[in-house]
Motif scaffolding. Structure first.
Motif, PDB file in Angstrom:
ATOM      1  N   TYR A 107       0.811  -1.206   0.000  1.00 24.95           N
ATOM      2  CA  TYR A 107       0.000   0.000   0.000  1.00 24.95           C
ATOM      3  C   TYR A 107       0.846   1.258   0.000  1.00 24.95           C
ATOM      4  CZ  TYR A 107       0.713  -0.386   5.061  1.00 24.95           C
ATOM      5  OH  TYR A 107       1.235  -0.508   6.313  1.00 24.95           O
TER       6      TYR A 107
ATOM      7  N   GLY B  46      -4.731   2.923   6.979  1.00 27.12           N
ATOM      8  CA  GLY B  46      -5.005   1.835   6.051  1.00 27.12           C
ATOM      9  C   GLY B  46      -4.649   0.483   6.651  1.00 27.12           C
TER      10      GLY B  46
ATOM     11  N   ASP C  83     -11.725   1.381   1.694  1.00 27.40           N
ATOM     12  CA  ASP C  83     -10.510   1.325   0.882  1.00 27.40           C
ATOM     13  C   ASP C  83     -10.233  -0.101   0.419  1.00 27.40           C
ATOM     14  OD1 ASP C  83      -8.205   2.097  -0.343  1.00 27.40           O
ATOM     15  OD2 ASP C  83      -7.033   2.310   1.483  1.00 27.40           O
TER      16      ASP C  83
ATOM     17  N   SER D 223      -8.698   4.577  -2.366  1.00 25.37           N
ATOM     18  CA  SER D 223      -8.230   5.537  -1.362  1.00 25.37           C
ATOM     19  C   SER D 223      -9.114   6.778  -1.344  1.00 25.37           C
ATOM     20  CB  SER D 223      -6.786   5.934  -1.647  1.00 25.37           C
ATOM     21  OG  SER D 223      -6.341   6.894  -0.717  1.00 25.37           O
TER      22      SER D 223
END
Length: 333
Positions: A29, A37, A219, A253
């Motif tokens: 990521y 996240g 996400d 995102s």
């Protein structure tokens, strides 16, 4: 602000999970400055060989360089979140900051923003590994599904955020400070403590913790949905092109940020501690105050510079990560 971009073939890819030829799911990521996240997942081979810490170190260095390069946009975002009005925009904030403190003032708060990358990444990674083991229980060979990864990632994010949250408050106060207000991080910490004690370092903690769930969940879910939709219409034996994965990651995102942004804005205003009356000094009080004064649109103040920094953050982080990955001898085979 860029987190690790890894491919399961010979080069780094972009975000979230990618299924390689052995069927192993790996997570990679990008760091865009939002540390909520789902953490990166490594294979058993990477854990045994010690490659995992090289990936984390490369990603940390890449994130530091990326955050430093995009720090002016980040400070403008924070300023708009706290002081933004209908007549305040990116350019007016930029001009005010230059007049008030010169070019160097655009990087206020960046030092602490870079400093917290290391402890947060390490804590999140260790917590994620422990939660994964607890979920798997006796079945170590099984791979976590989407729901399990979301739960593990959210819990790991909550643990790491709880530990480093005082640094988040310090970063916000340093970014908003006027010339001469603080003489560095230690002086700022002392003055904040004198103003309200330890609880001052946990202002905005609740909306920050709540915000982890929609950001991480949306996400991860959007990325998986877009990637799987692509694979259903293309040859599953071939890995999606890098730009396809990058688009999926950017879209996921963006969706996560849009849904969790009002909580991030409320968190920042509470961290700034500017409310004049006690009724507006709580999460619900700040929400009501923003909506009554500015409407729903007020909950998204500063979202534009937040989006503007995504493309340069990802690009810079990708290049820096690749160079340091090669320097540290990380094999991507």
């Amino acid at each position: 602000m860029t987190r690790l971009l890894r491919d399961v073939t010979s080069r780094a890819s972009s975000r979230r999970s990618i299924v390689d030829q052995t069927g192993i799911i790996q997570i990679a990521y990008m760091d865009i400055g939002e540390d909520i996240g789902v953490p990166e997942e490594f294979t058993k081979g990477e854990m045994v060989s010690g490659m995992w810490w090289r990936h984390l170190l490369s990603g940390g260095i890449a994130g530091a360089v990326s955050r430093t390069c995009t720090a002016p946009l980040d400070r403008i975002k924070v300023y708009l979140q706290v002081h933004g009005t209908r007549h305040c925009n990116i350019m007016s904030c930029f001009r005010y900051m230059l007049r008030e403190g010169g070019i160097r003032s655009l990087w206020r708060g960046n030092g602490i923003n870079v400093l917290k990358i290391g402890p947060e990444t390490a804590l999140k990674f260790m917590a994620y590994e422990q939660v994964k083991r607890a979920i798997k229980s006796d079945n170590e060979a099984c791979e976590l599904g989407l729901y399990e990864r979301f739960c593990a990632g959210s819990m790991a994010g909550g643990i790491s955020q709880s530990a480093i949250y005082p640094l988040e408050v310090l970063k916000t106060r340093l970014a908003l400070r006027k010339t001469g207000e603080f003489n560095g991080m230690i002086d700022a910490a002392k003055k904040i403590y004198r103003q309200g004690g330890l609880k001052s370092f946990y202002r905005g903690y609740i909306p920050n913790l709540i915000g982890i769930l929609p950001y991480a969940g949306i996400d991860l879910a959007v990325y998986e949905t877009l990637k799987n939709s692509y694979l259903r219409t293309h040859d599953k034996k071939e890995q999606p092109a890098f730009w396809i994965l990058l688009l999926c990651g950017t879209a996921s995102s963006t969706a996560g940020q849009v849904c969790s942004y009002p909580l991030a804005l409320v968190r920042t205003r509470l961290q700034a501690e500017i409310a004049s009356d006690r009724s507006s000094n709580t999460m619900t009080g700040v929400f009501k105050d923003i909506v009554s004064r500015e409407g729903i649109r007020g909950l998204y103040r500063g979202l534009t510079p937040n989006f503007l920094k995504v493309a340069p953050a990802v690009s810079i982080s990708y290049v820096v990560y690749e160079h340091f990955r090669q320097a540290l001898g990380v094999n991507m085979t």
